[in-house]
Design an enzyme around this catalytic site. Structure first.
Site, PDB file in Angstrom:
ATOM      1  N   LYS A 200       0.865  -1.176   0.000  1.00 14.60           N
ATOM      2  CA  LYS A 200       0.000   0.000   0.000  1.00 14.60           C
ATOM      3  C   LYS A 200       0.902   1.227   0.000  1.00 14.60           C
ATOM      4  O   LYS A 200       1.683   1.442   0.923  1.00 14.60           O
ATOM      5  CB  LYS A 200      -0.905  -0.002   1.235  1.00 14.60           C
ATOM      6  N   LYS A 222       1.281   9.792   6.084  1.00 12.91           N
ATOM      7  CA  LYS A 222       1.325   8.352   6.362  1.00 12.91           C
ATOM      8  C   LYS A 222       2.606   7.696   5.844  1.00 12.91           C
ATOM      9  O   LYS A 222       2.671   6.484   5.693  1.00 12.91           O
ATOM     10  CB  LYS A 222       0.065   7.688   5.758  1.00 12.91           C
ATOM     11  N   LYS A 253      -2.029  -1.530  -3.920  1.00 13.68           N
ATOM     12  CA  LYS A 253      -2.898  -0.363  -3.870  1.00 13.68           C
ATOM     13  C   LYS A 253      -2.079   0.918  -3.893  1.00 13.68           C
ATOM     14  O   LYS A 253      -1.127   1.008  -3.115  1.00 13.68           O
ATOM     15  CB  LYS A 253      -3.733  -0.442  -2.590  1.00 13.68           C
ATOM     16  N   TYR A 318     -14.816   0.871  -7.434  1.00 10.98           N
ATOM     17  CA  TYR A 318     -16.082   1.604  -7.298  1.00 10.98           C
ATOM     18  C   TYR A 318     -16.892   1.542  -8.590  1.00 10.98           C
ATOM     19  O   TYR A 318     -18.060   1.912  -8.606  1.00 10.98           O
ATOM     20  CB  TYR A 318     -15.784   3.063  -6.907  1.00 10.98           C
TER      21      TYR A 318
END
Ligand SMILES: NCC(=O)CCC(=O)O
Ligand SMILES: [Mg+2]
Length: 329
Positions: A200, A222, A253, A318
């Site tokens: 990620k 992050k 991701k 999505y």
């Protein structure tokens, strides 16, 4: 040109639809897709998200209607994400594992009404954390790894109790796959799977998702836990560790800017690869389509095919419902 002979003419394999279909190597099927769904507390809610046209935050009653309409078209796997009210957030993300928490209620409701639905659940502190970070934040702003594992274990266990089929840790703490596997096994949940967010990246493409959950970090970024977009070797280390720690799926991701990572992990590891076609990737397509600049169906079909060609088995997207409904795949 009379004596001109060309042995290899690749166009021969493209000359008719029958032959083109005969030589087609990859397909995207409904069974490959996982549909992320956003949940909000309350009743009869279907809230729009400005940067994600066509995606909504549902209260549990409407979530059940949405899941049902997806199941009816053959979309059977869902990844749930909660929007937690700001006043309920705290340092230890307690809403994630207390009895009666929104997220756990949603999982239970979906599984009770639709046992055939496959529910992927998210393990990370950020939606519930007053700091907006995936891990526990120390007084001097450090994201504490080992202290976080204990909380992630509690979250995963609560989700398994609620009926999760697949637990998906998205936090990038070291050792969390093994820690969660151990907690699940010790409590009789050895059949609950783990889809690890293995690679990620610290990406700009998560912007719209953070709007959907109102979960952006309050301070800092992050980068001490999510990966540097410049690197691919770290992804191999993460994949090796997750494999050893008992993951069932390795996820990459975001997906579009990281197709090389999907390909490398697929070639070097035997676990199925999942790709997360993230919110920013979705928003880019929707914005272009709204401007009349791209053909939505062909664009979405091509994007999802690219992920399959790179080696992804499962795609979290999505676009899932519209792609199936409108026969874009
Ligand atoms: N843990 C899930 C995410 O962070 C999703 C990001 C996105 O869709 O942008
Ligand atoms: Mg890791």
């Amino acid at each position: 040109m009379e004596n001109f002979s060309m042995l290899n003419r690749p166009r021969r394999n493209r000359k008719s639809a029958v032959i083109r279909n005969m030589v087609q190597e990859n397909y995207v099927q409904a069974s490959n897709l996982i549909f992320p769904l956003f949940i909000v507390d309350g009743e009869k809610k279907k809230e729009t998200i400005a940067s994600m046209p066509g995606i909504y935050r549902y209260s549990i009653d409407n979530l059940l209607k949405e899941v049902e309409s997806c199941l009816n078209i053959g979309l059977k796997a869902f990844d749930l994400f909660p929007n937690i009210e700001e006043h309920l957030k705290d340092k230890t993300a307690s809403q994630a594992y207390i009895n009666g928490g929104l997220y756990l209620r949603a999982i239970e409701a979906v599984k009770k009404n639709f046992p055939e639905a496959c529910i992927v659940t998210d393990v990370a502190m950020d939606p519930y954390s007053s700091d907006g970070h995936d891990g526990l934040v120390s007084e001097d702003g450090e994201i504490l790894n080992d202290e976080t594992l204990e909380i992630l274990g509690k979250m995963a266990l609560a989700q398994a109790h609620a009926g999760a089929d697949i637990i998906a840790p998205s936090d990038m703490m070291d050792g969390r796959v093994g820690y969660i596997r151990n907690v699940l096994d010790q409590h009789g949940f050895s059949n609950v799977s783990i889809m690890s967010y293995t690679a990620k990246y610290a990406s700009a493409f998560y912007g719209p998702f953070r709007e959907a959950l109102q979960s952006a970090p309050k301070a800092g970024d992050k980068k001490t836990y999510q990966m540097n977009p410049a690197n691919s070797k770290e992804a191999l280390i993460e994949a090796m560790l997750d494999t050893q720690e008992g993951a069932d799926f390795l996820m990459v991701k975001p997906a579009l800017a990281y197709l090389d990572i999907i390909k490398q992990l697929n070639e070097q590891f035997d676990l199925p690869i999942a790709a997360y076609n993230v919110s920013g990737e979705y928003a880019m397509v929707k914005a272009s389509v709204q401007n009349g600049w791209l053909d939505e169906g062909r664009t979405v079909g091509e994007i999802l095919m690219g992920m399959r060609r790179a080696g992804a088995t499962a795609i979290l997207t999505y676009h899932a419902k519209e792609a199936i409904q409108n026969k874009w795949i």
